[in-house]
Design an enzyme around this catalytic site. Structure first.
Site, mmCIF file in Angstrom:
data_model
loop_
_atom_site.group_PDB
_atom_site.id
_atom_site.type_symbol
_atom_site.label_atom_id
_atom_site.label_comp_id
_atom_site.label_asym_id
_atom_site.label_seq_id
_atom_site.Cartn_x
_atom_site.Cartn_y
_atom_site.Cartn_z
ATOM 1 N N HIS A 304 0.847 -1.187 0.000
ATOM 2 C CA HIS A 304 0.000 0.000 0.000
ATOM 3 C C HIS A 304 0.886 1.242 0.000
ATOM 4 C CE1 HIS A 304 -3.195 -2.593 2.208
ATOM 5 N NE2 HIS A 304 -3.489 -2.545 0.925
ATOM 6 N N PHE A 459 4.322 0.004 4.595
ATOM 7 C CA PHE A 459 5.020 -1.142 5.183
ATOM 8 C C PHE A 459 4.116 -2.379 5.208
ATOM 9 C CE2 PHE A 459 6.548 2.424 8.222
ATOM 10 C CZ PHE A 459 7.229 3.056 7.201
ATOM 11 N N HIS A 460 3.291 -2.537 4.162
ATOM 12 C CA HIS A 460 2.346 -3.654 4.096
ATOM 13 C C HIS A 460 2.741 -4.618 2.978
ATOM 14 C CE1 HIS A 460 -0.911 -0.797 5.934
ATOM 15 N NE2 HIS A 460 0.014 -1.160 6.802
ATOM 16 N N CYS A 461 3.980 -5.065 2.971
ATOM 17 C CA CYS A 461 4.477 -5.939 1.909
ATOM 18 C C CYS A 461 3.748 -7.283 1.929
ATOM 19 C CB CYS A 461 5.972 -6.167 2.091
ATOM 20 S SG CYS A 461 6.924 -4.645 2.144
#
Length: 521
Positions: A304, A459-461
């Site tokens: 995101h 930081f939503h890998c």
């Protein structure tokens, strides 16, 4: 104590990665007293680390000793910038270093997983695991857990800038909802955090290391090994039999009946690739001998994106930071939305932006707050690719932010929308006006450039070892790596499509379900 400096020769379950998922798996699998479990973490223990526990200034850990320090490969879409992609390098992983937002997304997110070939991973399949993972006082028990390991809830002390965000959304016609983890996630809501507040105003993180692993540490069948980077998975033919990893700077082999990779969406595909599992041509280019043809490894990388740099000047000193500096969030639809909210924003006490922005504008003092808009419906997809068999050689992390022109258009809408929120009467007594982008930046061309200059990661890998049954799937619906035995993946990398939410709670639910699947495999 289960912390070991030298592992045993072999285990029933070997979990690689002591992060958000790995701590859950190690704790759940060790509930069987007859099963031996080893949890291997490349970073140190979380125990006694003040910066992790006292989480009000969580963002200060970015780039520090508990962060892997990864960054994206530059592209023209973000004007040649390398964007920080922090990942926790400590027990608890990113659940020990992140902003602690606890959200699961919408029913449609998971039903889309099931429809794409992830059989058994629809919303109704996962709901029991979402509920099992949490304790959320006051939640609707049809949706929320009441006695799970992770302590979850909104702030009891909320800053006026967060209260105003809820009121501003209502003025703009956005629904105000009680719980974005219940029937719908569309609207403005007081945010849930996996943290607890003290009577003295403290704000303590409740990571998976604290929630799951610490209560399991007395079990003699659970061993935890920290500061042990894993080089690769040992394959004997088509069977995974263990791992090669560093113990006191020496490379050793530890065997296991089952190896479960929970190293996260950036490091799990790297481990697979360094083990010779992936696209044979790309592996050869990196100097890695191919062992198992699985072309989807490292592909389907999703994240995101957000805009750092939407800052406002308050009329008065904002006082003390409450909680993590947030307290409220909004999910709403752009004109490009398809099945639900695709835009998101959180409030932030203090300025947000990179060094270049801070050099260009005066963002100092305690009269600055920010809104951080992001895109939950990103269409851009990238990859993670190892460049070498040497684990010390950085991989290519390419999220491809803004590669799809619709993503750029939606992000410009998000920029306009959050400025409109602060222009409502809800902020009249709080906000003096915008700082960045300045009021003079009105042309579409300028605003497009501002978005490109200030894109960052939420930081939503996710997605780099996705569940499915087609040729590009990496794991099958049981989370077993396709075509191999003895090897599973359980972390955010298995998500076929990133949900419209922070990925921490979904990752924990995946690990909860993985533990059940492994117990019956």
């Amino acid at each position: 104590m289960p912390f070991v400096t030298t592992p045993a020769a072999s285990y029933d379950h070997l979990v690689v990665g002591g992060g958000a998922a790995g701590c859950v798996l190690a704790a759940r699998l060790s509930e069987d007293p007859d099963a031996t479990v080893l949890l291997v973490e490349s970073g140190p223990s979380h125990s006694g680390v003040r910066e992790i526990l006292e989480a009000a200034h969580w963002d200060a850990m970015i780039g520090g000793p508990y962060d892997h320090g990864y960054a994206s490969a530059p592209t023209e879409h973000v004007l040649g910038r390398a964007i920080a992609m922090p990942r926790g390098r400590v027990l608890g992983g990113s659940s020990s270093t992140n902003a602690m937002l606890w959200y699961r997304g919408a029913r449609a997110d998971y039903d889309a997983w099931a429809a794409s070939g992830a059989t058994g991973w629809g919303y109704d399949d996962l709901l029991p695991f979402f509920r099992r993972s949490e304790t959320r006082p006051g939640g609707d028990p049809a949706y929320r857990g009441l006695d799970g390991p992770v302590r979850v809830g909104p702030l009891t002390r909320v800053h006026p800038i967060a209260h105003a965000l809820i009121d501003a959304a209502g003025e703009r016609g956005i629904p105000v909802i009680d719980d974005a983890n219940a029937a719908s996630n569309e609207g403005a809501v007081y945010a849930d955090y996996n943290a607890i507040e003290g009577a003295d105003g403290s704000f303590e993180r409740w990571s998976t290391a604290r929630a799951y692993l610490e209560p399991a540490l007395a079990r003699p069948n659970l061993h935890v090994l920290v500061d042990s980077p894993v080089h690769d998975v040992v394959l004997e033919g088509t069977t995974a039999t263990g791992i090669r990893h560093e113990v006191d700077n020496a490379l050793v082999t530890t065997r296991a009946s089952r190896v479960i990779l929970s190293a996260g969406a950036l490091d799990t595909p790297r481990l697979l690739q360094r083990s010779g599992i992936g696209d044979p041509a790309r592996l050869r280019e990196a100097g890695i001998h191919p062992r198992h043809d699985l072309p989807g490894v490292g592909e389907n990388f999703q994240d995101h994106p957000l805009i750092l740099g939407v800052n406002f000047r308050a009329r008065h000193d904002l006082g003390a930071v409450l909680g993590n500096g947030g307290g409220a969030m909004v999910n709403w639809r752009s004109s490009h939305a398809e099945t639900g909210p695709d835009l998101h924003t959180v409030i932030a006490h203090g300025s947000r932006g990179d060094d270049t922005l801070h050099d260009r504008y005066d963002l100092t003092g305690n009269r600055v707050f920010a809104l951080v808009p992001g895109l939950y419906g990103s269409r851009s997809v990238g990859w993670v690719r190892s460049r070498s068999a040497d684990p010390k050689v950085p991989a290519e992390f390419q999220p491809n932010y803004l590669a799809d022109p619709t993503d750029l258009a939606a992000m410009v809408e998000a920029l306009d929308a959050v400025q409109d929120l602060v222009a409502t009467s809800a902020y009249a007594d709080l906000a003096e006006g915008p700082i960045t982008p300045p009021v003079s930046m009105t042309s579409r061309e300028d605003r497009v450039r501002f978005v490109r200059e200030n894109i960052g990661s939420f930081f939503h890998c996710a997605g780099t070892a996705r569940i499915g049954t087609d040729e590009m799937a990496v794991v099958d619906p049981s989370l077993a790596v396709r075509g191999l035995s003895g090897l599973w993946v359980a972390d955010a990398s298995v998500m076929p499509v990133i949900p419209t939410a922070n990925t921490q709670a979904p990752t924990v639910a995946i690990a909860e379900r993985a533990a059940d699947l492994l117990r019956t495999a």
